[in-house]
Design a protein around this motif. Structure first.
Motif, PDB file in Angstrom:
ATOM      1  N   CYS A   1       0.847  -1.199   0.000  1.00 48.83           N
ATOM      2  CA  CYS A   1       0.000   0.000   0.000  1.00 48.83           C
ATOM      3  C   CYS A   1       0.880   1.246   0.000  1.00 48.83           C
ATOM      4  CB  CYS A   1      -0.901  -0.009   1.238  1.00 48.83           C
ATOM      5  SG  CYS A   1      -2.012   1.405   1.326  1.00 48.83           S
ATOM      6  N   THR A   2       0.707   2.083  -1.022  1.00 48.32           N
ATOM      7  CA  THR A   2       1.474   3.335  -1.094  1.00 48.32           C
ATOM      8  C   THR A   2       0.634   4.541  -0.686  1.00 48.32           C
ATOM      9  OG1 THR A   2       0.965   3.714  -3.426  1.00 48.32           O
ATOM     10  CG2 THR A   2       2.960   2.468  -2.929  1.00 48.32           C
ATOM     11  N   GLU A   3      -0.697   4.367  -0.686  1.00 44.27           N
ATOM     12  CA  GLU A   3      -1.579   5.488  -0.364  1.00 44.27           C
ATOM     13  C   GLU A   3      -2.928   4.956   0.087  1.00 44.27           C
ATOM     14  OE1 GLU A   3      -3.724   9.183  -2.757  1.00 44.27           O
ATOM     15  OE2 GLU A   3      -1.930   8.267  -3.605  1.00 44.27           O
ATOM     16  N   GLY A   4      -3.529   5.610   1.071  1.00 42.75           N
ATOM     17  CA  GLY A   4      -4.878   5.255   1.511  1.00 42.75           C
ATOM     18  C   GLY A   4      -4.896   4.191   2.583  1.00 42.75           C
ATOM     19  N   GLU A   5      -6.110   3.706   2.835  1.00 39.40           N
ATOM     20  CA  GLU A   5      -6.338   2.692   3.851  1.00 39.40           C
ATOM     21  C   GLU A   5      -7.334   1.676   3.285  1.00 39.40           C
ATOM     22  OE1 GLU A   5      -6.382   3.246   8.511  1.00 39.40           O
ATOM     23  OE2 GLU A   5      -8.321   3.804   7.644  1.00 39.40           O
ATOM     24  N   PHE A   6      -7.061   0.385   3.514  1.00 36.04           N
ATOM     25  CA  PHE A   6      -7.863  -0.694   2.965  1.00 36.04           C
ATOM     26  C   PHE A   6      -8.218  -1.709   4.037  1.00 36.04           C
ATOM     27  CE2 PHE A   6      -5.395   0.950  -0.533  1.00 36.04           C
ATOM     28  CZ  PHE A   6      -6.216   0.842  -1.642  1.00 36.04           C
ATOM     29  N   GLU A   7      -9.400  -2.285   3.912  1.00 30.45           N
ATOM     30  CA  GLU A   7      -9.741  -3.484   4.663  1.00 30.45           C
ATOM     31  C   GLU A   7      -9.378  -4.642   3.732  1.00 30.45           C
ATOM     32  OE1 GLU A   7     -13.550  -4.285   7.049  1.00 30.45           O
ATOM     33  OE2 GLU A   7     -13.831  -5.353   5.146  1.00 30.45           O
ATOM     34  N   TYR A   8      -8.430  -5.472   4.152  1.00 26.53           N
ATOM     35  CA  TYR A   8      -7.889  -6.518   3.292  1.00 26.53           C
ATOM     36  C   TYR A   8      -8.158  -7.867   3.944  1.00 26.53           C
ATOM     37  CZ  TYR A   8      -4.867  -7.352  -0.747  1.00 26.53           C
ATOM     38  OH  TYR A   8      -4.392  -7.680  -1.988  1.00 26.53           O
ATOM     39  N   THR A   9      -8.672  -8.796   3.148  1.00 25.63           N
ATOM     40  CA  THR A   9      -8.954 -10.146   3.641  1.00 25.63           C
ATOM     41  C   THR A   9      -8.122 -11.148   2.862  1.00 25.63           C
ATOM     42  OG1 THR A   9     -11.218  -9.541   4.246  1.00 25.63           O
ATOM     43  CG2 THR A   9     -10.752 -11.891   3.977  1.00 25.63           C
ATOM     44  N   VAL A  10      -7.452 -12.037   3.599  1.00 23.53           N
ATOM     45  CA  VAL A  10      -6.702 -13.149   3.010  1.00 23.53           C
ATOM     46  C   VAL A  10      -7.152 -14.393   3.759  1.00 23.53           C
ATOM     47  CG1 VAL A  10      -4.436 -14.144   2.564  1.00 23.53           C
ATOM     48  CG2 VAL A  10      -4.727 -11.655   2.511  1.00 23.53           C
ATOM     49  N   GLY A  11      -7.816 -15.310   3.045  1.00 32.20           N
ATOM     50  CA  GLY A  11      -8.372 -16.490   3.696  1.00 32.20           C
ATOM     51  C   GLY A  11      -9.412 -16.064   4.715  1.00 32.20           C
ATOM     52  N   ASP A  12      -9.238 -16.465   5.959  1.00 30.89           N
ATOM     53  CA  ASP A  12     -10.207 -16.106   7.003  1.00 30.89           C
ATOM     54  C   ASP A  12      -9.703 -14.970   7.900  1.00 30.89           C
ATOM     55  OD1 ASP A  12      -8.247 -17.463   8.403  1.00 30.89           O
ATOM     56  OD2 ASP A  12      -9.585 -18.959   9.268  1.00 30.89           O
ATOM     57  N   GLU A  13      -8.651 -14.272   7.464  1.00 33.23           N
ATOM     58  CA  GLU A  13      -8.071 -13.179   8.244  1.00 33.23           C
ATOM     59  C   GLU A  13      -8.338 -11.834   7.561  1.00 33.23           C
ATOM     60  OE1 GLU A  13      -3.788 -12.282  10.384  1.00 33.23           O
ATOM     61  OE2 GLU A  13      -3.796 -13.485   8.562  1.00 33.23           O
TER      62      GLU A  13
END
Length: 112
Positions: free
Chosen positions: A57-69
């Motif tokens: 991530c170079t800019e902003g904010e994200f809700e990121y999901t990988v598998g069950d996390e």
């Protein structure tokens, strides 16, 4: 193929108008470097692929999901996605940029 990739020569692909755009910044051999711009709540819908992926991530904010996390990431944070694992992200603000690195490279991103 040249080993140099100049931004001014790279076409921006519209993924979803007003939400997501992609630029394949460099590729060769078994690796690909892609810049993805998110706007106005854009998201990367949950999906899988055979490629290993790292998203920086170079800019902003994200809700990121990988598998069950699921976690929140921001500028300077990186996510690793193993091959064939369900993953996706949602932009939490008005603008964000991810740099995605794939191995092997995404042949589907090179087809026009």
């Amino acid at each position: 193929m040249s080993n140099f990739f100049y931004d001014k020569d790279i076409e921006t692909e519209v993924i979803e108008e007003g939400k997501n755009y992609r630029k394949v910044k460099a590729h060769g051999g078994n690796i690909m470097f892609v810049e993805v711009l998110f706007e106005n709540g854009g998201e990367g819908a949950p999906h899988t692929h055979i490629h290993e992926q790292a998203s920086y991530c170079t800019e902003g904010e994200f809700e990121y999901t990988v598998g069950d996390e699921t976690k929140i990431i921001g500028a300077g944070d990186t996510v690793y996605i193993p091959s064939n694992v369900l993953h996706g992200c949602k932009l939490l603000g008005k603008r964000g940029v991810l740099i995605d690195i794939f191995s092997p490279l995404r042949e589907d991103f090179l087809r026009k």
